[in-house]
Design an enzyme around this catalytic site. Structure first.
Site, PDB file in Angstrom:
ATOM      1  N   ARG A  26       0.841  -1.205   0.000  1.00 43.50           N
ATOM      2  CA  ARG A  26       0.000   0.000   0.000  1.00 43.50           C
ATOM      3  C   ARG A  26       0.876   1.255   0.000  1.00 43.50           C
ATOM      4  O   ARG A  26       0.454   2.318  -0.420  1.00 43.50           O
ATOM      5  CB  ARG A  26      -0.988  -0.015   1.182  1.00 43.50           C
ATOM      6  CG  ARG A  26      -1.873   1.229   1.252  1.00 43.50           C
ATOM      7  CD  ARG A  26      -3.202   1.029   1.997  1.00 43.50           C
ATOM      8  NE  ARG A  26      -3.104   0.226   3.200  1.00 43.50           N
ATOM      9  CZ  ARG A  26      -2.591   0.644   4.365  1.00 43.50           C
ATOM     10  NH1 ARG A  26      -2.136   1.882   4.484  1.00 43.50           N
ATOM     11  NH2 ARG A  26      -2.540  -0.169   5.401  1.00 43.50           N
ATOM     12  N   TYR A  52     -15.369  15.400 -16.329  1.00 44.74           N
ATOM     13  CA  TYR A  52     -15.746  14.027 -16.030  1.00 44.74           C
ATOM     14  C   TYR A  52     -16.783  14.013 -14.890  1.00 44.74           C
ATOM     15  O   TYR A  52     -16.563  14.643 -13.859  1.00 44.74           O
ATOM     16  CB  TYR A  52     -14.493  13.220 -15.657  1.00 44.74           C
ATOM     17  CG  TYR A  52     -14.822  11.779 -15.459  1.00 44.74           C
ATOM     18  CD1 TYR A  52     -15.127  10.971 -16.548  1.00 44.74           C
ATOM     19  CD2 TYR A  52     -14.889  11.234 -14.195  1.00 44.74           C
ATOM     20  CE1 TYR A  52     -15.496   9.653 -16.375  1.00 44.74           C
ATOM     21  CE2 TYR A  52     -15.251   9.911 -14.018  1.00 44.74           C
ATOM     22  CZ  TYR A  52     -15.551   9.133 -15.111  1.00 44.74           C
ATOM     23  OH  TYR A  52     -15.918   7.829 -14.932  1.00 44.74           O
ATOM     24  N   ASP A  75      -6.645  17.483 -15.830  1.00 50.09           N
ATOM     25  CA  ASP A  75      -7.030  16.107 -16.163  1.00 50.09           C
ATOM     26  C   ASP A  75      -6.800  15.955 -17.662  1.00 50.09           C
ATOM     27  O   ASP A  75      -7.526  16.523 -18.474  1.00 50.09           O
ATOM     28  CB  ASP A  75      -8.488  15.847 -15.780  1.00 50.09           C
ATOM     29  CG  ASP A  75      -8.908  14.388 -16.036  1.00 50.09           C
ATOM     30  OD1 ASP A  75      -8.320  13.752 -16.946  1.00 50.09           O
ATOM     31  OD2 ASP A  75      -9.835  13.905 -15.364  1.00 50.09           O
ATOM     32  N   LYS A  96      -8.119   4.433 -19.503  1.00 53.47           N
ATOM     33  CA  LYS A  96      -8.473   4.878 -20.843  1.00 53.47           C
ATOM     34  C   LYS A  96      -7.296   4.633 -21.796  1.00 53.47           C
ATOM     35  O   LYS A  96      -6.862   3.507 -21.938  1.00 53.47           O
ATOM     36  CB  LYS A  96      -8.926   6.333 -20.783  1.00 53.47           C
ATOM     37  CG  LYS A  96      -9.904   6.634 -19.638  1.00 53.47           C
ATOM     38  CD  LYS A  96     -11.231   5.910 -19.786  1.00 53.47           C
ATOM     39  CE  LYS A  96     -12.114   6.019 -18.556  1.00 53.47           C
ATOM     40  NZ  LYS A  96     -12.405   7.357 -18.084  1.00 53.47           N
TER      41      LYS A  96
HETATM   42  C1  LIG Z   1     -12.682   7.919 -16.895  1.00 50.83           C
HETATM   43  C2  LIG Z   1     -12.223   9.266 -16.496  1.00 50.83           C
HETATM   44  C3  LIG Z   1     -11.921   9.559 -15.174  1.00 50.83           C
HETATM   45  C4  LIG Z   1     -12.099   8.553 -14.056  1.00 50.83           C
HETATM   46  O1  LIG Z   1     -11.285   7.446 -14.263  1.00 50.83           O
HETATM   47  P1  LIG Z   1     -11.617   5.960 -13.694  1.00 50.83           P
HETATM   48  O2  LIG Z   1     -10.378   5.220 -14.025  1.00 50.83           O
HETATM   49  O3  LIG Z   1     -12.836   5.483 -14.400  1.00 50.83           O
HETATM   50  O4  LIG Z   1     -11.846   6.125 -12.236  1.00 50.83           O
HETATM   51  C5  LIG Z   1     -11.461  10.829 -14.871  1.00 50.83           C
HETATM   52  N1  LIG Z   1     -11.322  11.770 -15.835  1.00 50.83           N
HETATM   53  C6  LIG Z   1     -11.613  11.525 -17.111  1.00 50.83           C
HETATM   54  C7  LIG Z   1     -11.457  12.607 -18.125  1.00 50.83           C
HETATM   55  C8  LIG Z   1     -12.079  10.269 -17.497  1.00 50.83           C
HETATM   56  O5  LIG Z   1     -12.386  10.030 -18.773  1.00 50.83           O
END
Ligand SMILES: *Cc1c(COP(=O)(O)O)cnc(C)c1O
Length: 404
Positions: free
Chosen positions: A66, A119, A191, A216
């Site tokens: 962790r 998001y 992000d 992603k």
């Molecule tokens: C999918 C996504 C997230 C969250 O990610 P997870 O891995 O599903 O928790 C955050 N920001 C963006 C732009 C995303 O497409």
């Protein structure tokens, strides 16, 4: 056996070499060329060790997974090299990474400026959870830097943008907003999930933090959740200690290994995603039953000039409006042969999903007046969010043409 890793070499490598080799080295014991998966949750120690992260030296040995894990560490070093940053910390999901940054950097009495379209998980966390802990949140249309500047207050600690933003592919000017944030003594977090380090490296434009959902494009195959925070070494270590150790949303070594394997092909995958997306976007733009098409690589995108300045690759995400959208969504669910009607994005498989404006505004964004009009200018009554995968463009176009 090969020479040991040298981070100085990694910084000088080209983008493709870095994606493959940064953070990795053959196993010194066996010479194994591919990374080992170290699943061990605990590690034997050979000197007395404290039980608290508060007592740890700057680079403690592996003690407990962790806190840190060798396979996860390899991915962290690769991601830092790919973003041109000092350090990265990985988490169990993109949301775990986002929550780690927001909950570790902000305290009661602080003010956060966040883009008003992003998001949904992030938007809901900022609207619903942070205020419970006494964090004030202002949400602004970040496609206009003047609106960000106007929202800044003396207690603003953090500005959070997403570019291109979910689900309408609206962009934010990272360099302009970094300057606004820094003038106010605040930090900028970006992000960059839709862009990836192949399209945009936010640190080079002045951002302090880069956030990724590794689920992603970086993982790229739709089989592993993960997230990352990237930035300055000391700041990343502080957030990793607080959020990783105390909040506990750490990345599993098995997922880190899958994502390492995905990240190695990110540069060539992004090239193919962008080439195919441009072909599909042009097809959609020419189709009589399709309304507005939003793709940063099309000259018709309202921020195409910014896209050219800030993105070295226009990525694989398209949003488009269509005449009979709700019925079309049902035809897609039943009749698409190649494209999957499913949420998520950035996978080798193409994915599509309808996002109605009224529904997402009611559940998530809560936009009113001018801000809602600005959203409708992109999305109308709703958009199909299409994540163009790595299939042949002709097959994707045939699939779409048959249902439109
Ligand atoms: C999918 C996504 C997230 C969250 O990610 P997870 O891995 O599903 O928790 C955050 N920001 C963006 C732009 C995303 O497409």
């Amino acid at each position: 056996m090969s020479a040991p890793r040298d981070p100085k070499d990694e910084a000088a490598w080209g983008e493709r070499t870095r994606a493959i080799h940064a953070g990795e080295a053959p196993d010194p014991e066996t010479g194994a060329s591919a990374p080992n998966i170290v699943m061990s949750s605990t590690f034997t120690v050979d000197e007395p060790m404290s039980f608290s992260i508060n007592d740890m030296a700057e680079e403690p040995p592996f003690i407990y997974s962790r806190w840190s894990n060798p396979t996860v560490r390899q991915l962290e070093e690769k991601l830092a090299a790919m973003e041109g940053a000092e350090a990265a910390a990985c988490f169990a999901s993109g949301m775990a990474a986002s929550a780690a940054l927001l909950l570790s950097r902000l305290s009661g009495g602080d003010h956060l400026v966040m883009a008003d379209v992003n998001y949904p998980g992030t938007a809901e966390l900022a609207r619903e959870t942070l205020p419970r802990f006494g964090v004030a949140v202002s949400r602004v249309d970040a496609s206009d830097p003047a609106k960000v500047a106007a929202a800044i207050r003396p207690d603003t600690k953090l500005v959070w943008i997403e570019t291109p933003s979910n689900p309408i592919l609206r962009l934010a000017d990272i360099a302009a907003i970094a300057e606004i944030a820094h003038r106010a003594g605040a930090e900028l977090a970006v992000d960059s999930t839709f862009a990836t380090p192949i399209a945009t490296r936010p640190i080079a434009f002045g951002a302090d933090w880069v956030v990724h959902s590794l689920t992603k494009y970086i993982g790229g195959h739709g089989d592993a959740l993960g997230g990352a925070l990237i930035g300055k070494r000391e700041a990343v270590a502080r957030v990793a200690a607080d959020a990783g150790v105390h909040q506990g949303g750490t990345l599993s070594p098995f997922n880190a290994w899958l994502i390492l394997r995905g990240a190695a092909t990110l540069p060539i995958r992004m090239k193919a995603h962008a080439e195919t997306a441009l072909e599909v976007a042009r097809f959609l733009e020419g189709h009589p039953r399709v309304g507005r098409v939003l793709y940063p690589g099309l000259p018709s995108h309202p921020q195409h000039a910014l896209a050219k300045r800030q993105m070295a690759n226009f990525s694989g995400m398209i949003a488009f409006q269509a005449d009979d959208a709700p019925a079309l969504a049902e035809r897609m669910m039943k009749r698409l042969k190649v494209i999957h009607y499913a949420v998520s994005l950035g996978h080798h498989r193409s994915l599509i999903y309808w996002i109605g404006t009224e529904a997402i505004n009611a559940s998530t964004y809560g936009l009113e007046g001018e801000a809602l009009e600005a959203y409708r200018a992109y999305a109308g009554e709703g958009v199909f969010r299409l994540s163009v995968g790595l299939e042949d463009a002709a097959d994707l176009i045939r699939d779409l043409d048959a249902v439109l």
